[in-house]
Design a protein around this motif. Structure first.
Motif, PDB file in Angstrom:
ATOM      1  N   LEU A 239      40.774 -12.219 -18.313  1.00 56.44           N
ATOM      2  CA  LEU A 239      41.047 -11.428 -19.502  1.00 56.44           C
ATOM      3  C   LEU A 239      41.401 -12.329 -20.688  1.00 56.44           C
ATOM      4  N   TYR A 240      42.205 -13.343 -20.435  1.00 57.86           N
ATOM      5  CA  TYR A 240      42.582 -14.317 -21.475  1.00 57.86           C
ATOM      6  C   TYR A 240      41.347 -15.006 -22.042  1.00 57.86           C
TER       7      TYR A 240
ATOM      8  N   ALA B  74      38.228 -13.990 -21.891  1.00 59.83           N
ATOM      9  CA  ALA B  74      37.363 -13.011 -22.565  1.00 59.83           C
ATOM     10  C   ALA B  74      37.880 -12.712 -23.970  1.00 59.83           C
ATOM     11  N   MET B  75      39.197 -12.589 -24.101  1.00 65.00           N
ATOM     12  CA  MET B  75      39.769 -12.304 -25.417  1.00 65.00           C
ATOM     13  C   MET B  75      39.549 -13.481 -26.371  1.00 65.00           C
TER      14      MET B  75
ATOM     15  N   GLU C  51      35.767 -13.634 -27.272  1.00 68.04           N
ATOM     16  CA  GLU C  51      35.380 -12.572 -28.199  1.00 68.04           C
ATOM     17  C   GLU C  51      35.966 -12.812 -29.590  1.00 68.04           C
ATOM     18  N   SER C  52      37.173 -13.359 -29.658  1.00 66.65           N
ATOM     19  CA  SER C  52      37.812 -13.625 -30.956  1.00 66.65           C
ATOM     20  C   SER C  52      37.069 -14.692 -31.745  1.00 66.65           C
TER      21      SER C  52
ATOM     22  N   ILE D  34      46.666 -14.291 -29.540  1.00 69.78           N
ATOM     23  CA  ILE D  34      46.351 -14.174 -28.110  1.00 69.78           C
ATOM     24  C   ILE D  34      47.087 -15.264 -27.332  1.00 69.78           C
TER      25      ILE D  34
ATOM     26  N   ARG E  94      43.600  -5.230 -22.063  1.00 68.83           N
ATOM     27  CA  ARG E  94      42.258  -4.632 -22.003  1.00 68.83           C
ATOM     28  C   ARG E  94      41.990  -3.759 -23.219  1.00 68.83           C
TER      29      ARG E  94
ATOM     30  N   ASP F  51      43.398  -4.140 -26.107  1.00 64.61           N
ATOM     31  CA  ASP F  51      43.267  -5.070 -27.229  1.00 64.61           C
ATOM     32  C   ASP F  51      41.898  -5.748 -27.245  1.00 64.61           C
ATOM     33  N   LEU F  52      41.371  -6.056 -26.064  1.00 61.39           N
ATOM     34  CA  LEU F  52      40.033  -6.651 -25.986  1.00 61.39           C
ATOM     35  C   LEU F  52      38.990  -5.683 -26.536  1.00 61.39           C
TER      36      LEU F  52
ATOM     37  N   ARG G  78      36.606  -6.348 -29.814  1.00 59.88           N
ATOM     38  CA  ARG G  78      35.146  -6.169 -29.800  1.00 59.88           C
ATOM     39  C   ARG G  78      34.693  -5.235 -30.913  1.00 59.88           C
TER      40      ARG G  78
END
Length: 91
Positions: free
Chosen positions: A12-13, A15-16, A19-20, A36, A60, A62-63, A67
């Motif tokens: 998750l970390y 992915a965030m 995506e950022s 993050i 999740r 926040d992700l 997006r």
């Protein structure tokens, strides 16, 4: 923290952060990455499984928000800032 939840949090970390990096605006991009990292560092010592699950669920959400914001930001492109146009030093 169980190995599976640790792997889940790390995924998750990543992915965030990944995506950022797609934010077109430099200020949004750097702010999101900094927030993050700070949030995950702040909560790295949490041991309670219920609290960990609550934090994972929040991350999740926040992700999903990141997006959506990246997508909206790509609809309204702006010129790059001077700081973004600098070449990186070659090593």
């Amino acid at each position: 923290m169980a190995a599976s939840s640790r792997a889940q949090v790390l995924d998750l970390y990543r992915a965030m952060l990944r995506e950022s990096k797609h934010f077109s605006a430099y200020n949004y991009r750097t702010y999101a990455i900094r927030r993050i990292r700070d949030a995950f560092r702040e909560n790295k010592n949490v041991q309670d499984p219920v609290e960990i699950q609550t934090l994972v669920n929040k991350a999740r959400r926040d992700l999903g928000m990141i997006r959506r914001q990246v997508h909206i930001g790509q609809l309204y492109l702006t010129n790059k800032l001077i700081i973004e146009n600098q070449e990186k030093p070659k090593t």
